[in-house]
Design an enzyme around this catalytic site. Structure first.
Site, PDB file in Angstrom:
ATOM      1  N   CYS A 194       6.799   2.832   3.441  1.00 17.56           N
ATOM      2  CA  CYS A 194       8.215   2.981   3.101  1.00 17.56           C
ATOM      3  C   CYS A 194       8.598   4.402   2.714  1.00 17.56           C
ATOM      4  CB  CYS A 194       8.623   1.978   2.028  1.00 17.56           C
ATOM      5  SG  CYS A 194       7.989   2.297   0.369  1.00 17.56           S
ATOM      6  N   ASP A 195       7.669   5.200   2.183  1.00 19.51           N
ATOM      7  CA  ASP A 195       7.986   6.591   1.835  1.00 19.51           C
ATOM      8  C   ASP A 195       8.534   7.356   3.040  1.00 19.51           C
ATOM      9  OD1 ASP A 195       5.811   5.334   0.518  1.00 19.51           O
ATOM     10  OD2 ASP A 195       5.028   7.211  -0.260  1.00 19.51           O
TER      11      ASP A 195
END
Length: 338
Positions: free
Chosen positions: A126-127
């Site tokens: 998700c980063d």
């Protein structure tokens, strides 16, 4: 904000969270700092901040970092495009355009599953949704070429279909956390979701609010905002494991600053109801400021990781400063600053 920005520039190459050497200037850690520093530079009465950023670009010949496909190594492109907007020098974005054109015409065929070869050539953690998609959105805005937007939206949708938990309206960090529990709660990492929430904000900044793409991102953003509001701690920060406040009482300022940023932005753009969300922004910002030392160091930044962990009052990281400066830029507007 000025105290924090000045301290960070002065201590740019120092080691504050158990590192053996400074981050490379083009590393994602510093790229996240630059995202906030550019926002501060636009507010400051002094072009020295822009000059500091421009010098980094010039010293590195406006290249992205070393991995062609990896989202982390695209993140510095956000700063390059902002400097291009100020100075109008095509050389600032020429290598970026060339690399993104190559990626579009040679897209990664890797699966998003964690164990597959070359899996981080796509946005399967998700980063990544903070690091690369806003660069594509900015490039689309500057060139008017829809191919950049179309590629980004398709990849963002693939990542969201894979990582987004529709029951909780939060993102798993990556596939490894789908079935894990921490003290009986699902594991939604605070900074990981902060990366996404700030990334959505930075993407929507570049798009026409009437466009289909904008509405797609807005839908995710509003669902996340509603959830984020509900899980703020009484102290004003967000727990490192978002659903595990009882087990992670230590403040954490990088993820929390991103939530303050995104929520304040939503109020400023008439998306979030001010009466409902402003108290959370105020409490969150005051909590963040409370962790700034008299010298200007932002404490309680969780070191590099991929999951909930520990943070300390005397440990910081450049990306935490970037998140704080991003938050301040919108909080300032919220309370009447120009």
């Amino acid at each position: 904000m000025q105290r924090v920005a000045d301290w960070q520039i002065k201590n740019f190459k120092e080691l504050y969270s158990n590192r053996k050497q400074p981050h490379h200037p083009l590393d994602w850690t510093n790229a996240a700092l630059y995202v906030g520093m550019v926002k501060w530079a636009a507010m400051a009465d002094d072009d020295a901040y822009y000059e500091w950023l421009k010098n980094i670009g010039e010293e590195n010949e406006w290249q992205l970092y070393k991995r062609k496909y990896h989202a982390d190594d695209h993140a510095v492109g956000q700063m390059y495009i902002e400097l291009f907007r100020k100075y109008g020098d095509e050389k600032m974005i020429a290598p970026l355009k060339e690399q993104f054109n190559f990626i579009m015409y040679h897209p990664s065929l890797s699966s998003l599953e964690w164990e597959t070869p070359y899996h981080q050539d796509r946005w399967n953690w998700c980063d990544a949704l903070f690091m690369s998609p806003p660069v594509w959105a900015k490039l689309y805005k500057e060139t008017g070429e829809k191919k950049y937007l179309d590629f980004m939206v398709a990849e963002f949708k693939a990542s969201t279909d894979f990582l987004f938990d529709k029951d909780e309206n939060l993102y798993y960090r990556d596939e490894r956390y789908f079935s894990q529990l921490d003290n009986g709660t699902k594991i939604f990492w605070s900074r990981g979701n902060g990366w996404v929430f700030a990334g959505l904000t930075n993407i929507m900044n570049e798009l026409d609010p009437q466009s289909e793409g904008y509405k797609y991102f807005l839908d995710i953003y509003t669902k996340m905002a509603e959830k984020i509001l509900k899980i703020q701690t009484p102290e004003g920060h967000w727990a490192m494991s978002l659903l595990g406040q009882d087990f992670y009482p230590t403040p954490e300022t990088s993820g929390s600053s991103f939530y303050v940023y995104g929520l304040a932005w939503g109020i400023n753009h008439g998306i979030l109801d001010k009466a409902t969300y402003e108290p959370a922004v105020k409490k969150g910002w005051n909590a963040m400021v409370g962790h700034v030392t008299k010298d200007g160091m932002l404490g309680y930044v969780q070191p590099i990781g991929a999951a909930p962990g520990k943070a300390w009052p005397d440990k910081t990281e450049v990306y935490g400063t970037g998140a704080f400066l991003s938050a301040g830029s919108e909080v300032y507007k919220l309370y009447g600053g120009e």
